[in-house]
Enzyme design. Structure first.
Site, short mmCIF file in Angstrom:
data_model
loop_
_atom_site.label_atom_id
_atom_site.label_comp_id
_atom_site.label_asym_id
_atom_site.label_seq_id
_atom_site.Cartn_x
_atom_site.Cartn_y
_atom_site.Cartn_z
N PRO A 161 19.76 -50.42 -7.79
CA PRO A 161 18.42 -49.99 -7.37
C PRO A 161 18.17 -48.51 -7.64
O PRO A 161 19.05 -47.67 -7.45
CB PRO A 161 18.43 -50.26 -5.86
CG PRO A 161 19.88 -50.08 -5.49
CD PRO A 161 20.65 -50.62 -6.66
N ARG A 206 3.26 -41.18 -14.33
CA ARG A 206 3.23 -42.62 -14.09
C ARG A 206 1.82 -43.23 -14.04
O ARG A 206 1.59 -44.30 -14.61
CB ARG A 206 3.98 -42.98 -12.80
CG ARG A 206 5.48 -42.71 -12.88
CD ARG A 206 6.22 -43.19 -11.64
NE ARG A 206 6.34 -44.63 -11.63
CZ ARG A 206 5.64 -45.45 -10.87
NH1 ARG A 206 4.74 -44.97 -10.03
NH2 ARG A 206 5.82 -46.74 -10.93
N TYR A 211 1.76 -45.93 -16.90
CA TYR A 211 1.90 -47.30 -16.43
C TYR A 211 0.67 -47.83 -15.68
O TYR A 211 0.64 -48.98 -15.29
CB TYR A 211 3.10 -47.42 -15.47
CG TYR A 211 4.44 -47.16 -16.10
CD1 TYR A 211 4.76 -47.65 -17.36
CD2 TYR A 211 5.41 -46.41 -15.42
CE1 TYR A 211 6.00 -47.41 -17.93
CE2 TYR A 211 6.66 -46.17 -15.98
CZ TYR A 211 6.94 -46.67 -17.23
OH TYR A 211 8.16 -46.44 -17.78
N CYS A 268 -4.65 -30.07 -20.98
CA CYS A 268 -5.70 -30.19 -21.99
C CYS A 268 -5.62 -31.55 -22.68
O CYS A 268 -5.43 -31.66 -23.89
CB CYS A 268 -5.58 -29.05 -23.00
SG CYS A 268 -7.03 -28.90 -24.05
#
Length: 399
Positions: A260, A298, A302, A328
């Site tokens: 994990p 993220r 994603y 930018c």
């Protein structure tokens, strides 16, 4: 942690800032351990790629964790943090053969996911124990970008190529001591995970001297109120029963391993950023912060959702804001999100910022990486200093 604690830490260490709650990491580790408490030999290998700060590695070592690494650099970080080689498994993908040999030379557990590499390694180092990473062709996660068990994945050796694996093992006389799988992140349905586990059990029956079965991880954590998460307790009951039955039939003591990363550190992490500007257009109110995808990529990479709270005005009237960064490029953290009224200078807190956040940060736009702080025993401990201009220049050479 309370909002007032976060505000004080931002005042002390500045923004943007990553903060990790040591107690939450420990409680997640204990939760996973408890779910599989009836397994006599349980091994939890923390996935270093999620958050590789050596202070975090030391913390995890202190509570009994081992390590899952994917690069020679992560292996060396683990050794530097005090882990013994036998506490580290190395599961690379697409690296040079020389890197694999270097890791083997350091004494860590090698995990191979490529037929040609398996044959090459077995031919040169038949006495070095090797784990084999199987691709079960099961997609347990909800996002194809983070699911690695599907049929087109670059990870693992296809379960349908088992005859080739067995031929290589027989020809090289190499010692296979483990079988591994990883279906991907954000496991939504434990029955799908258990189905993949059956494929791993079937694969394991082809080898007579295994020491462990590694079921990967990818356990989902909640990212916002009402979000679903992997039912670890139910998985523990069902997989424990099946594992113990397999072990009895296999007639050899086996270790059950997990790796994990997100499950242990995601909810422990907070990312704080100050609001530089509030900009209203004809259709949108932007809250521009002193950060961008150079610090937290993220949401852009994603499409992940991080709960955002205005900890400077937590009880303010909610309005709709699009939270953006100072890069930018288009770096939108959230579109039309309900947040307590924001003013310039306010401090925003992004939750679930412990996994794959700082570890994926960069110096894009020549911006500095932020500081990291560990919240432990009621106080903040600086575990990574904020970068400076000298850090940007460190490895550059003037003509």
């Amino acid at each position: 942690m309370q909002s007032q604690d976060l505000v004080k830490l931002a005042e002390e260490f500045g923004s943007p800032l990553y903060i990790y709650d040591a107690e939450k990491i420990k409680s997640q580790y204990d939760r996973l351990s408890s779910a599989f408490s009836k397994v006599p030999r349980l091994r939890i290998n923390y996935a270093v790629k999620a958050l590789s700060n050596i202070a975090i590695l030391q913390l995890l070592k202190s509570i009994g964790s081992n390590l899952d690494t994917v690069s020679i650099q992560e292996v060396k970080l683990g050794l530097y943090a005090g882990f013994k080689p036998e506490q580290i498994i190395y599961t690379p993908n697409g690296v040079s053969f020389e890197e694999i040999e270097e890791a083997a030379g350091l004494g860590v557990q090698i995990n191979i996911d490529n037929l040609s590499v398996l044959e090459h390694f077995g031919t040169k180092h038949p006495k070095v124990p090797v784990c084999i990473r199987i691709n079960p062709h099961v997609m347990a996660g909800g996002n194809s970008n983070i699911s690695v068990g599907h049929i087109d994945s670059k990870f693992g050796i296809s379960i349908h190529q088992m005859p080739h694996i067995l031929r290589i093992v027989e020809n090289t006389k190499m010692h296979i001591n483990g079988i591994h799988m990883h279906t991907g992140s954000d496991i939504l349905d434990i029955e799908v995970f258990l189905y993949a586990a059956e494929i791993l059990f079937e694969a394991a029956n082809n080898f007579k001297e295994l020491d462990f079965l590694d079921f990967g991880s990818g356990f989902k954590v909640p990212y916002y109120k009402g979000d679903i998460e992997t039912n670890i307790e139910e998985l523990g009951k069902k997989l424990t029963k099946r594992f113990l039955a397999f072990e009895a039939a296999y007639d050899r003591e086996l270790t059950l391993a997990f790796e994990p990363g997100k499950f242990l550190v995601s909810e422990a992490g907070y990312f704080l950023a100050k609001v530089n500007v509030v900009k209203q257009t004809t259709s949108t109110v932007f809250a521009g912060i002193d950060s961008g995808f150079n610090h937290l990529i993220r949401p852009m990479l994603y499409g992940s959702q991080h709960f955002i709270e205005n900890i400077s005005n937590p009880k303010g009237k909610e309005r709709f804001y699009t939270v953006v960064g100072y890069i930018c490029e288009t770096d939108t953290f959230a579109n039309n999100r309900r947040i307590a009224e924001i003013k310039e200078g306010d401090l925003l807190c992004f939750r679930n910022a412990g996994a794959y956040c700082f570890s994926m940060s960069s110096n894009y736009n020549s911006r500095y990486k932020p500081a990291e702080v560990l919240w432990k025993d009621g106080k903040g401990i600086l575990i990574r200093a904020r970068e400076t201009f000298e850090d940007l220049l460190k490895n550059q050479i003037l003509l």
